[in-house]
Design an enzyme around this catalytic site. Structure first.
Site, PDB file in Angstrom:
ATOM      1  N   GLU A  32       0.821  -1.217   0.000  1.00 34.28           N
ATOM      2  CA  GLU A  32       0.000   0.000   0.000  1.00 34.28           C
ATOM      3  C   GLU A  32       0.857   1.271   0.000  1.00 34.28           C
ATOM      4  OE1 GLU A  32      -4.017  -1.352   2.296  1.00 34.28           O
ATOM      5  OE2 GLU A  32      -2.212  -1.290   3.507  1.00 34.28           O
ATOM      6  N   ASP A 235     -11.952  -4.297  -3.184  1.00 35.21           N
ATOM      7  CA  ASP A 235     -12.971  -5.354  -3.187  1.00 35.21           C
ATOM      8  C   ASP A 235     -14.288  -4.705  -2.791  1.00 35.21           C
ATOM      9  OD1 ASP A 235     -13.417  -5.843  -0.043  1.00 35.21           O
ATOM     10  OD2 ASP A 235     -11.282  -5.509  -0.390  1.00 35.21           O
TER      11      ASP A 235
HETATM   12  N1  SAH Z   1      -5.614 -11.914   4.808  1.00 31.76           N
HETATM   13  C1  SAH Z   1      -5.011 -10.644   4.673  1.00 31.76           C
HETATM   14  C2  SAH Z   1      -5.609  -9.721   5.668  1.00 31.76           C
HETATM   15  C3  SAH Z   1      -6.034  -8.501   5.037  1.00 31.76           C
HETATM   16  S1  SAH Z   1      -6.919  -7.490   6.093  1.00 31.76           S
HETATM   17  C4  SAH Z   1      -3.512 -10.751   4.855  1.00 31.76           C
HETATM   18  O1  SAH Z   1      -3.088 -11.742   5.412  1.00 31.76           O
HETATM   19  O2  SAH Z   1      -2.762  -9.863   4.443  1.00 31.76           O
HETATM   20  C5  SAH Z   1      -7.400  -6.263   4.926  1.00 31.76           C
HETATM   21  C6  SAH Z   1      -6.607  -5.008   4.918  1.00 31.76           C
HETATM   22  O3  SAH Z   1      -7.071  -4.208   3.850  1.00 31.76           O
HETATM   23  C7  SAH Z   1      -6.803  -4.174   6.168  1.00 31.76           C
HETATM   24  O4  SAH Z   1      -5.641  -3.425   6.435  1.00 31.76           O
HETATM   25  C8  SAH Z   1      -8.000  -3.281   5.817  1.00 31.76           C
HETATM   26  O5  SAH Z   1      -7.807  -1.936   6.238  1.00 31.76           O
HETATM   27  C9  SAH Z   1      -8.109  -3.319   4.292  1.00 31.76           C
HETATM   28  N2  SAH Z   1      -9.341  -3.891   3.724  1.00 31.76           N
HETATM   29  C10 SAH Z   1      -9.503  -4.110   2.392  1.00 31.76           C
HETATM   30  N3  SAH Z   1     -10.698  -4.674   2.138  1.00 31.76           N
HETATM   31  C11 SAH Z   1     -11.320  -4.826   3.344  1.00 31.76           C
HETATM   32  C12 SAH Z   1     -12.569  -5.391   3.724  1.00 31.76           C
HETATM   33  N4  SAH Z   1     -13.405  -5.925   2.823  1.00 31.76           N
HETATM   34  N5  SAH Z   1     -12.887  -5.406   5.056  1.00 31.76           N
HETATM   35  C13 SAH Z   1     -12.045  -4.895   5.970  1.00 31.76           C
HETATM   36  N6  SAH Z   1     -10.826  -4.365   5.650  1.00 31.76           N
HETATM   37  C14 SAH Z   1     -10.459  -4.324   4.350  1.00 31.76           C
END
Ligand code: SAH
Length: 271
Positions: A32, A235
């Site tokens: 990011e 997403d």
């Molecule tokens: N499984 C992933 C976790 C990602 S968490 C990993 O292991 O890397 C998602 C990250 O992107 C968080 O920092 C959040 O701020 C953002 N994000 C993007 N889409 C999101 C969603 N649908 N719900 C919550 N956070 C989301």
């Protein structure tokens, strides 16, 4: 003169070699940030300070003195990191950049959301306090700093005007749109149609959901430090969210971040 590129471990009060109070720039994940740290290395050199298990990169990038770091994921991680930016690095303001799930009906993958306000959607101490209100602070919606949010939105609009068509063709997304409004944050990756409906019911004006922004906004509010949050939609927080998030993060997030931050920081230099 370039500052030394020497990692310093657990140095609580660094001798910050910057001419002005720096801007704090943070994201949750390395993708990011795009090439921001490399750009800083090329422009001024980078001094890296490790504090509280995080690396803080100090230098000048696109003409602006900055401290750049990664918060990792979630509200506590974000709050801890922004506290250090304020107390250890004396930042004048904080910018958060990253990806988020689209929740607003008009918000699509590849769009950009600049927060006007942020709320913790999973905070609920009712019936003692109204749902979403931070107990004993009396605030549920934290305002982004208007001037910073306007400058970020202007940088996003310039990016879309100058590169939107190219970006859309390159990534197979629609031409990006820039939205302004409410971003909601919670310690949950939102990934179901039912969860999106529940969020829309509870917070009808929510445009995007993520996991850090409102925590940063709360800490900045409590310490009187201006902050702003920009999120690219990776997403739509539904059943496709895990796959969409991963491919967007890997292939696209950095390009957006580079394009937006470059324009934002360069404009800051002349303003
Ligand atoms: N499984 C992933 C976790 C990602 S968490 C990993 O292991 O890397 C998602 C990250 O992107 C968080 O920092 C959040 O701020 C953002 N994000 C993007 N889409 C999101 C969603 N649908 N719900 C919550 N956070 C989301």
């Amino acid at each position: 003169m370039p500052v030394a590129d020497v990692p310093v471990t657990d140095m609580p009060v660094p001798d910050v070699p910057l001419p002005h109070r720096p801007l704090g720039i943070l994201a949750a994940l390395p993708q990011e940030l795009g090439d921001l740290i490399e750009a800083m290395r090329a422009e001024s050199g980078v001094r890296t300070v490790t504090h509280g298990q995080r690396d803080y990169h100090l230098g000048t990038v696109h003409g602006a003195p900055c401290v750049v770091t990664l918060a990792r994921i979630g509200k506590v991680a974000a709050a801890a990191t922004v506290s250090a930016l304020i107390h250890v690095f004396d930042v004048q303001a904080v910018i958060f950049t990253g990806v988020a799930g689209g929740v607003g009906a008009q918000v699509r993958v590849g769009d950009i959301v600049v927060a006007n306000e942020l709320v913790q959607h999973d905070l609920d101490a009712s019936p003692l306090f109204p749902r979403f209100e931070v107990p004993l602070l009396g605030v549920s919606r934290f305002a982004a700093n208007a001037a910073l949010a306007n400058a970020l939105a202007a940088a996003c609009e310039r990016f879309v005007t100058e590169e939107g068509a190219v970006v859309a063709a390159r990534f197979g997304t629609r031409e990006p749109r820039v939205h302004r409004g409410l971003i909601v944050s919670g310690d949950r990756f939102v990934a179901s149609a039912a969860a999106v409906i529940a969020l829309r019911d509870a917070l009808p004006d929510a445009l995007a959901v993520e996991m850090e922004g409102a925590a940063i906004a709360q800490v900045c509010y409590e310490y009187g430090v201006p902050c702003a949050v920009v999120r690219t939609i990776s997403d739509t927080a539904d059943d496709h969210a895990p796959a969409s998030f991963v491919s967007f993060l890997t292939e696209i997030a950095g390009a957006y971040s580079n394009a937006i931050l470059k324009r934002f920081l360069e404009a800051k230099r002349v303003s």
